[in-house]
Write a protein that holds these residues in place. Structure first.
Motif, short mmCIF file in Angstrom:
data_model
loop_
_atom_site.label_atom_id
_atom_site.label_comp_id
_atom_site.label_asym_id
_atom_site.label_seq_id
_atom_site.Cartn_x
_atom_site.Cartn_y
_atom_site.Cartn_z
N LEU A 199 0.81 -1.21 0.00
CA LEU A 199 0.00 0.00 0.00
C LEU A 199 0.85 1.26 0.00
O LEU A 199 0.40 2.31 -0.50
CB LEU A 199 -0.93 0.01 1.21
N GLU A 200 2.04 1.20 0.56
CA GLU A 200 2.91 2.38 0.55
C GLU A 200 3.20 2.80 -0.88
O GLU A 200 3.21 4.00 -1.21
CB GLU A 200 4.22 2.09 1.30
N LYS A 201 3.43 1.84 -1.76
CA LYS A 201 3.69 2.15 -3.17
C LYS A 201 2.42 2.68 -3.85
O LYS A 201 2.48 3.59 -4.67
CB LYS A 201 4.19 0.90 -3.90
N LEU A 202 1.27 2.12 -3.47
CA LEU A 202 0.01 2.58 -4.03
C LEU A 202 -0.30 4.01 -3.58
O LEU A 202 -0.74 4.84 -4.38
CB LEU A 202 -1.13 1.64 -3.60
N LYS A 203 -0.03 4.30 -2.32
CA LYS A 203 -0.27 5.66 -1.80
C LYS A 203 0.63 6.67 -2.50
O LYS A 203 0.21 7.79 -2.82
CB LYS A 203 -0.03 5.68 -0.30
N GLU A 204 1.87 6.27 -2.74
CA GLU A 204 2.81 7.17 -3.43
C GLU A 204 2.32 7.46 -4.84
O GLU A 204 2.36 8.61 -5.31
CB GLU A 204 4.19 6.53 -3.47
N LEU A 205 1.81 6.42 -5.52
CA LEU A 205 1.27 6.59 -6.87
C LEU A 205 0.07 7.54 -6.83
O LEU A 205 -0.08 8.40 -7.69
CB LEU A 205 0.86 5.23 -7.45
N GLY A 206 -0.76 7.39 -5.82
CA GLY A 206 -1.93 8.25 -5.70
C GLY A 206 -1.55 9.70 -5.51
O GLY A 206 -2.16 10.61 -6.11
#
Length: 265
Positions: free
Chosen positions: A21-28
């Protein structure tokens, strides 16, 4: 999605999921999305997990019409989860292009004994809570239709037709058809009880009423999607297709036909 930039994530925390999720949050953040801790402040509600997580996300956030629901799977393919948590490039492409579209799914309005109200996006089920059959008088638009005796009945939406309904040999229904389907669970057909014996598809303007016959097993279990409800001593269940619809984002190249073919053929 520039006007829909507040995102609430619905998921069960694990160490593995938190890392992804950390990578997903960064993408967001790169695409102007803001993560919020309060679902009521979100324009987008994203579930992480399989179809079960998606159903729970909708239920726990109140079947909101004013937001978009997004299903992101964690490796388990489903009918509601078009995006994959391990495929950030696919999610990024969806954020950047016209590869996604908004679908509106019909849901069910259910009323128990005139005072308990709830919604379902997959199905409402009524099942015996003991090892014994029970009887239900079935009415359609206030017209007596049949008396069922067996293990229970399932009323499903088109999107729910591929779930519990299909395991009961119900028909798979195109989600573009605003309708509901009544399917029997192990019905008895003899000289005393006679039912249709096949799934029944009803138009969205029909009203279905199931009256539990009080003959010794009058405490059935009522299920809403993947959750058993704590409703007891029920006598009458009224079901109709709601005027509300749930909006969700899907990939254009992953249609209902693609999903059915991938899942069952």
């Amino acid at each position: 999605m520039s006007d829909r930039n507040n995102v609430f994530l619905y998921y069960t925390p694990t160490d593995e999921v938190e890392v992804k999720l950390e990578k997903l949050k960064e993408l967001g953040r790169e695409h102007g999305l803001t993560l919020v801790d309060d679902a009521s402040k979100a324009n987008i509600i994203a579930s992480i997990g399989g179809d079960g997580a998606f159903l729970q996300a909708i239920r726990k956030t109140g079947f909101r019409e004013d937001c978009l629901y997004v299903g992101i799977n964690d490796g388990r393919l489903g009918f509601y989860t078009d995006f994959n948590l391990d495929d950030l490039d696919g999610i990024k492409a969806g954020l950047q292009s016209d590869m996604v579209e908004v679908l509106r799914y019909p849901i069910l309005d259910v009323t128990v004994d005139g005072n308990e109200n709830f919604h379902c996006i997959n199905e409402c089920s009524i099942r015996s809570n003991i090892i014994k059959t029970f009887a239900i008088d079935v009415y359609i638009d206030n017209i007596y239709f049949e008396t069922f005796r067996g293990d229970g009945m399932v009323v499903s939406t088109p999107t729910g037709s591929t779930a519990y309904n299909k395991s009961l040999r119900g028909a798979i229904v195109d989600p573009r058809l605003a309708s509901m389907q009544l399917t029997e669970i192990a019905s008895l057909n003899n000289n005393e009880y006679r039912t249709l014996g096949s799934p029944l598809l009803l138009n969205k303007d029909r009203e279905l009423v199931l009256k539990i016959v009080q003959d010794g097993n009058d405490h059935p279990i009522i299920g809403a999607d993947n959750e058993a409800l704590s409703i007891r001593h029920s006598h009458e269940v009224k079901i109709k297709v709601s005027d509300k619809m749930i909006k969700t984002i899907k990939l254009k190249d992953n249609s209902f036909v693609h999903k059915v073919k991938r899942s069952f053929l």
